[in-house]
Each structure stands twice: as structure tokens, then as C-alpha cells.
Design an enzyme around this catalytic site. Structure first.
Site, PDB file in Angstrom:
ATOM      1  N   ARG A  12      31.711  42.151  48.829  1.00  0.00           N
ATOM      2  CA  ARG A  12      33.166  42.171  48.788  1.00  0.00           C
ATOM      3  C   ARG A  12      33.812  43.263  49.636  1.00  0.00           C
ATOM      4  O   ARG A  12      35.019  43.279  49.783  1.00  0.00           O
ATOM      5  CB  ARG A  12      33.641  42.235  47.338  1.00  0.00           C
ATOM      6  CG  ARG A  12      33.482  40.917  46.613  1.00  0.00           C
ATOM      7  CD  ARG A  12      34.151  40.910  45.265  1.00  0.00           C
ATOM      8  NE  ARG A  12      33.519  41.850  44.372  1.00  0.00           N
ATOM      9  CZ  ARG A  12      32.386  41.622  43.700  1.00  0.00           C
ATOM     10  NH1 ARG A  12      31.783  40.461  43.813  1.00  0.00           N
ATOM     11  NH2 ARG A  12      31.872  42.538  42.912  1.00  0.00           N
ATOM     12  N   ASN A  71      30.018  41.835  30.551  1.00  0.00           N
ATOM     13  CA  ASN A  71      29.713  41.192  29.272  1.00  0.00           C
ATOM     14  C   ASN A  71      28.337  41.620  28.777  1.00  0.00           C
ATOM     15  O   ASN A  71      27.640  42.405  29.413  1.00  0.00           O
ATOM     16  CB  ASN A  71      29.784  39.676  29.436  1.00  0.00           C
ATOM     17  CG  ASN A  71      28.898  39.203  30.572  1.00  0.00           C
ATOM     18  OD1 ASN A  71      29.288  39.294  31.731  1.00  0.00           O
ATOM     19  ND2 ASN A  71      27.700  38.732  30.253  1.00  0.00           N
ATOM     20  N   ASP A 117      30.513  35.481  27.846  1.00  0.00           N
ATOM     21  CA  ASP A 117      30.569  35.982  29.233  1.00  0.00           C
ATOM     22  C   ASP A 117      31.992  36.321  29.654  1.00  0.00           C
ATOM     23  O   ASP A 117      32.329  36.279  30.837  1.00  0.00           O
ATOM     24  CB  ASP A 117      29.938  34.956  30.212  1.00  0.00           C
ATOM     25  CG  ASP A 117      29.769  35.514  31.617  1.00  0.00           C
ATOM     26  OD1 ASP A 117      29.667  36.746  31.758  1.00  0.00           O
ATOM     27  OD2 ASP A 117      29.751  34.726  32.575  1.00  0.00           O
TER      28      ASP A 117
HETATM   29 CA    CA Z   1      28.594  37.838  33.485  1.00  0.00          CA
END
Ligand code: CA
Length: 692
Positions: A131, A270, A315
């Protein structure tokens, strides 16, 4: 002629056009200069708001392509480029760093960290995507898929130092952009779904690469002692032997430095595994999963936290961008931070104290009814934790908002967010909470979220949402194609700019949402645009190269666009007013055509075994339900899996490792036969569906 040049050069010198920008904390914090784009979100605030006003809502109709470059070696482009004094720096595939001279429009240098030669098994767990980079006092910092943080000389493109930020034996990777501050650079990592993983962020000295501090997101085994009091506090919110599963909390995105409070706000991941029943069997909030955690930037010590999804089990991580802004709420000035994590709520938090100010839904959310402002906690809807073994909730694990960054425009007071609406199916029927354990370098979340047999369908369930963070309500929204749309840019010219999954690049009126300009780039877009000046003229640049989670394991919902694996050119496009350069046409979109083999008799049991193997080993890149979204070849149409010898060469022998297809040496030929039957089942189902 000579005199003319000299005069121009002197004028440039007087005007400061040739003066080199010292990229330090003062420069990165400066919201008022629009010439450069010095950090991932432009400035430390991560607002992605440019003060430039040459291109406006009134004249954007005259925006045209000024120049472009093609990058045939790159597979996908997800990055936010940086611009420093007429040079652009961006990260391409496999964490390569590219410098482009914005005057000559030529590549100055490319730095290749040789990720595929180094990664080994880790190449299975990350995509080629990256990114972006950070810049500090003449050096660039890029983090690699295999977990290195590398300093590169900005002038020459040569490596200055390299630090291994992850244990090479662990299934951890990096695809995020580092952030530079006070002669340090911060980076996290990813890996929550592919083994036992414990998240952390680490700060390094920009000169030497020496570690300055590290903050763990979740507590380790109490018997080993806690790194700091915050870990002891966090451990009280966990049950069972969570450390055996790692706990998770990987911080792969969502790093925001706040120079006013000298803090970092990190958006945490998560749980590892997703399923709390297995991760922390007697419940608990599981700090600091799915939280915004404020850290002292000098020491990395805990200051405060706000947890968006206590005891998460879907998640719903909080890795999305954290945007800083001064807001006026009920007549009072507030030093706020804004955050729209996967779970579907938009949070406004007083960043001085960490106190929640407001939280409202920005899309379809059925796991919680609302956030109770008195306790700061979500009020969950019974059943949504798949307590009975199976449940469908909104959003899916892709979230209402994922990592594609939002932008904030102080003139309109609005935040521009790419949002999605998808149902998430979760089932842990038959998964033994005692026996379950993670296998490193394999996808296993201790809850099934795909049945593996879904067929392609057209999904248009996404929006560009303009959200008023003070009123916590929608100002306007625009329906977008597909679901996996990229991040936004906003400007003082009353503009919002955003690419789309269908390859269109669009400019909107920031106040009204009216579509003002559209350009067909010929390939699905996954990067946010940026804007800057060269010699006093405003430009807009955009990387065009389909990539990221949606395009890889998204499967059917991204395959619909027809951006078949490597069939369309990867490009850097630059736009300016009154420019009219023609872009050579791209091949038209092509939906993969599964081959039906009449003589291949699918064995149902083998296909079911193959389904399980495919989900664990192949789905991350080749796509959910064996439908490729364009990141890797579609295995239902590929010839290779039809011939055992070729299939063995590629998968077990690893003959294409340096082209990005990792080696799976623990798989057996029997496993490959099972995968073959699964692929044939999926191909037959698709061809049958197409005939109907
Ligand atoms: Ca994840």
C-alpha cells in the site's frame, strides 16, 4: 536563449521552486502546502484532503490524461504514491519501490527487495500487493511481504539498512505502509488467518534501523511474564489458553501519528482464530483486539484504548484508517478521531481522552442493534455469534468498509467512504473446540465462512458515501459497481475523486455528489488517487492495477468485472487541465471460461476433500469457490490442473515460485487428485449454469 534560461532559473530560485523540501515532522504535519504528498494519507491527519484549487468542480470537465507509464512486470497496484519536489515514489508488486521523475516522466530508479527469492513458505500467505512507503529526511521506507522494513536512499534507490520485523519461521507478512515520525518509523504486520499469530507494532530508528520500541496487541502466556502493565490488564479479558492460538490482533493497516499529542493511534486486527468459542472459550472482550489503541510515540507505552468489537468472532477488525480532525460538536471544539472499521459503525472519538462521542451505522449491520453511548459498547443481537452453530449476519468478513481509505474535507465537513453490503455466513458446526489447532501457512479460522460451491453472480452492492461526522448522518451517496471499490481523495476545489472496480475514474462535486467527470482506464482500480503540483501546476495521479483481498479471494463478486489474470496493462496515469493524451485501448473485459471435460468423471467424495484442501491452500489467491477475481489464474479454465505431471511440477515441486506461485511440498499427489476433482466439479457446475 542562455540569458532567458538563467532568468528562469533565477526566478525559480527566488520563488523557492528548486528549494529542497526537508521532509520531517513539521513538513508532514503541514496541511497548508499542496505541492507535495509526503505521507500515506498526505499529512499526519490522514485526511487525504489537498488544499490545491487549480482543478475545481467548475473546471474538472476539462481534466484530461497528461501522460502515463506502463509497468508490465507488476501484477497488481494498490498503493498511495508519495510526491516530494517533483519526484513520485510508489510501491508496486512484491514490495518493489519505484521513483518517477514528474518532469521527464521517466523512471529514475527501481528498488527490488527480491521478496519471492526470500519469502519461502511465507509467499503462500501474502499477495503481491503493497500500500505504500514512508519518507523521512532523504530516505524512503518500504516494508516487504516477507516482513522486512527497508530504508532506501531517495536519490539513488540504494538500500541503506534492512530490519527483519517478523520471525521468518512465523506465518506473518507485511503489505502496509510504514509511518515516519521523530526520526523513527513504525510498522505492523498481518497474518491473523494463516496460523497461530500474535500482533504487534514496532518502531525503528530511521538512521540505523535499530529497534526503538515494540507494542504487543494481545497478551502472551502469563507464565512468561507480561511485557508491560497494559498486557496484564488485557490478559484479564481472555479465557482458556489463548496464547496457544496466538490471539491475533495483527496491525496491518490503520497507523496514525498525532503530532499534537505525540501519540500513535493504531487500528488493531481481529482474533486468531476468528471463532471466540475456540480462541477464548469462556468469553471475554479479548483486549486489544478490534480496537483503536493510543500509544506514546516516544516509548510505545499504552495510553488509552477504545474497543469497537468486544470479543469479536466475525473477522470484524479495526485495521481501517484513523482520520484526525478538529470538529465542533454541540458548540464545543473537539480534537476528534474518526474511524469506520469493518463492523459497520462510524465512530467519533475524543482523542485527548479516548472517550466515545458517537457511533452510528453506515451500512447494513445485523450483528448489533446500536452502540450504547453510556457504556461505549455495542448492543449485540442474540444469535449473531452463531451460538447455534450457524448464522448469517451483516456485514460479511469483508466489512461495510475495508482498508480503502476514506477522506475528510474540512470545507464540506464530510467524510467520503467506500462502503459495501454483503451477508456473512458463519458456521462452526462439527469443529471440536478442544481438538482444533491452527496449521501454520494454511488458511483456517476455526469457523467456516464459505461453502466453496457458490456460483458466479453479479453483485452491485457498494456506494461512495458522504457522511457528516458531526450529525452522524448521510449527506449523499452514489451507487457504485461491484463491491471492492478503492479509496478516495478530496480537495479544496470542492472535489471528490475515486476510481471504481469497473475501471472508471470519476470526479464528484464534494457538496452534492453530482458526477462531474469520468475517464475509462481500461482496468479495475484498487488504489486511491493523489494530487500535487509540479512547477506550480496541479496534477492528479492514479495507479491502475487490480489487486488486494477483493480481487484475490473475493471470487465471484470480483470475477464479474472480467479483469482476467494479467490480461490488462498496469499503469500510472497522470491528469491535468486541458490535457488530451489518448490512452491506448486495453483488451475488453473477459470473464474466465471454465473448461468442461466430458470424459472426466467427478468423484463426489474426492471433490469434497478437494474443497477443503482448496480452501486451506488455494483460495487466498485463486479465489473463493475456485472462481478467480483476476489476481491469479482461474483454475477451472487453466490447463495445468488437468495434467497430473504439470500439476505436480507447479504445486509440489514449486517450478513457478519466482513467478509468484508458492511451493506446497507437504501436499501429496492424492491431495492434488482431490483438488483436481473439486476444480472439475466447479467447472462442470459453472458450464451447466451458463447453459441454463
Ligand atoms: Ca482478518
Amino acid at each position: 536563449m542562455i540569458r532567458l534560461l538563467t532568468t528562469a532559473a533565477m526566478l525559480a530560485l527566488i520563488l523557492g521552486a528548486n528549494a529542497e523540501t526537508v521532509v520531517d515532522g513539521t513538513a508532514i504535519a503541514d496541511e497548508t502546502q499542496g505541492k507535495n504528498w509526503l505521507s500515506y494519507g498526505r499529512t499526519y491527519s490522514e485526511q487525504r484532503y489537498s488544499p490545491l484549487t487549480e482543478i475545481t468542480a467548475a473546471n474538472v470537465g476539462k481534466l484530461g490524461l497528461d501522460w502515463f507509464l506502463e509497468f508490465p512486470d507488476f501484477r497488481s497496484l494498490n498503493a498511495s504514491p508519495l510526491v516530494v519536489d517533483g519526484v513520485m515514489y510508489f510501491t508496486g508488486s512484491w514490495s518493489a519501490l519505484v521513483a518517477v521523475d514528474l518532469r521527464t516522466r521517466k523512471v529514475l530508479w527501481t528498488y527490488d527487495p527480491k521478496v519471492l527469492e526470500i519469502a519461502g513458505d511465507r509467499a503462500r500467505i501474502f499477495w503481491d500487493t503493497n500500500r505504500g512507503s514512508a519518507y523521512w529526511k532523504g530516505k524512503l521506507f518500504v516494508a516487504t511481504g516477507d516482513g522486512r522494513l527497508i530504508a532506501v536512499d531517495a536519490k539513488t534507490g540504494t538500500e541503506v539498512w534492512s530490519a527483519q520485523t517478523t520471525d521468518p519461521k512465523l506465518p506473518l507478512y507485511i503489505n502496509g505502509a510504514p509511518r515516519a515520525f521523530k526520526d523513527k518509523v513504525l510498522i505492523g504486520n498481518g497474518g491473523t488467518e494463516v496460523g497461530s499469530a500474535r500482533g504487534y507494532v514496532t518502531a525503528y530508528d530511521t538512521e540505523t534501523g535499530k529497534q526503538a520500541w515494540r507494542f504487543y496487541v494481545v497478551p502472551g502466556n502469563p507464565a512468561d511474564g507480561f511485557e508491560e502493565p497494559a498486557m496484564e490488564m488485557a490478559a484479564k479479558t481472555w479465557t482458556g489458553e489463548w496464547w496457544k492460538h496466538g490471539g491475533g490482533g495483527q496491525t496491518w493497516n490503520g497507523l496514525t501519528y498525532d503530532p499534537e499529542f505525540n501519540r500513535f493511534y493504531i487500528g488493531t486486527g481481529n482474533g486468531s482464530p476468528w471463532n471466540r468459542r475456540i480462541r477464548s472459550p469462556d468469553g471475554g472482550d479479548n483486549l486489544f483486539l478490534c480496537s483503536v489503541v493510543a500509544l506514546d510515540a516516544d516509548t510505545g507505552k499504552y495510553v488509552w484504548h477504545y474497543q469497537t468489537t468486544p470479543g469479536e468472532t466475525w473477522d470484524y477488525n479495526s485495521n481501517m484508517d484513523i482520520v484526525l480532525a478538529d470538529l465542533t460538536i454541540e458548540g464545543k471544539p473537539v480534537k476528534a478521531l474518526m474511524h469506520a472499521p469493518k463492523n459497520g459503525f462510524f465512530y467519533v472519538i475524543d482523542r485527548a481522552t479516548g472517550k466515545l462521542i458517537s457511533a452510528e451505522k453506515i451500512g447494513k449491520v445485523t450483528w448489533a442493534s446500536h452502540v450504547d453511548l453510556a457504556t461505549g459498547r455495542p448492543v449485540e443481537i442474540p444469535g449473531s455469534r452463531y451460538e447455534d452453530g450457524e448464522e448469517t449476519v451483516y456485514p460479511s468478513a469483508f466489512g461495510v468498509h475495508n482498508w480503502p481509505p476514506m477522506s475528510y474535507n474540512k470545507d464540506t465537513g464530510l467524510v467520503y467512504i467506500p462502503t459495501m453490503e454483503m451477508a456473512g455466513w458463519f458456521s462452526d458446526k462439527g469443529i471440536d473446540a478442544v481438538e482444533w489447532h491452527a496449521t501454520d501457512f494454511q488458511m483456517d479460522t476455526a469457523v467456516r465462512f464459505t461453502k466453496g460451491d457458490d456460483l458466479p453472480e453479479k453483485v452491485d452492492a457498494s456506494w461512495l458515501l458522504a457522511w457528516d461526522p458531526v450529525k452522524q448522518q448521510k449527506a449523499w451517496e452514489v451507487k457504485l459497481p461491484g463491491v471492492w471499490n478503492p479509496g478516495t481523495l478530496t480537495t479544496a476545489g470542492n472535489l471528490v475523486l475515486q476510481g471504481r472496480t469497473d475501471g472508471k475514474f470519476v470526479a464528484y462535486d464534494a457538496k452534492t455528489g453530482d458526477s462531474l467527470w469520468i475517464f475509462d482506464t481500461g482496468l479495475g482500480i484498487s488504489s486511491p488517487p493523489i494530487t500535487y503540483e509540479v512547477d506550480g501546476k496541479q496534477f492528479v495521479s492514479l495507479l491502475v492495477g487490480w489487486g488486494g483481498a477483493g480481487t484475490s479471494f473475493g471470487g465471484a463478486f470480483t470475477a464479474q468485472h472480467g479483469w482476467a489474470y494479467r490480461e490488462h496493462p498496469r499503469r500510472l496515469l497522470t491528469f491535468a487541465l486541458d490535457s488530451k493524451v489518448a490512452l491506448p485501448p486495453s483488451p475488453p473485459p473477459r470473464i474466465p471460461q471454465p473448461v468442461f471435460k466430458e470424459d472426466f468423471k467427478v468423484d463426489a467424495l474426492l471433490a469434497e476433500q478437494g474443497n477443503d484442501l482448496y480452501i486451506r491452500n488455494c483460495t487466498l489467491c485463486h479465489g473463493g469457490s475456485a472462481i478467480s477475481g483476476g489476481y491469479a489464474p482461474d483454475l477451472r479454465e487453466s490447463q495445468a490442473p488437468l495434467f497430473m505431471e504439470a500439476f505436480h511440477e507447479i504445486v509440489i515441486s514449486g517450478s513457478r515460485q519466482l513467478q509468484g506461485m508458492p511451493q506446497f511440498k507437504e501436499l501429496t499427489d492424492k491431495d492434488l487428485v482431490a483438488i483436481q476433482h473439486y476444480l472439475r466439479r466447479q467447472a462442470a457446475a459453472a458450464t451447466k449454469a451458463a447453459a441454463e
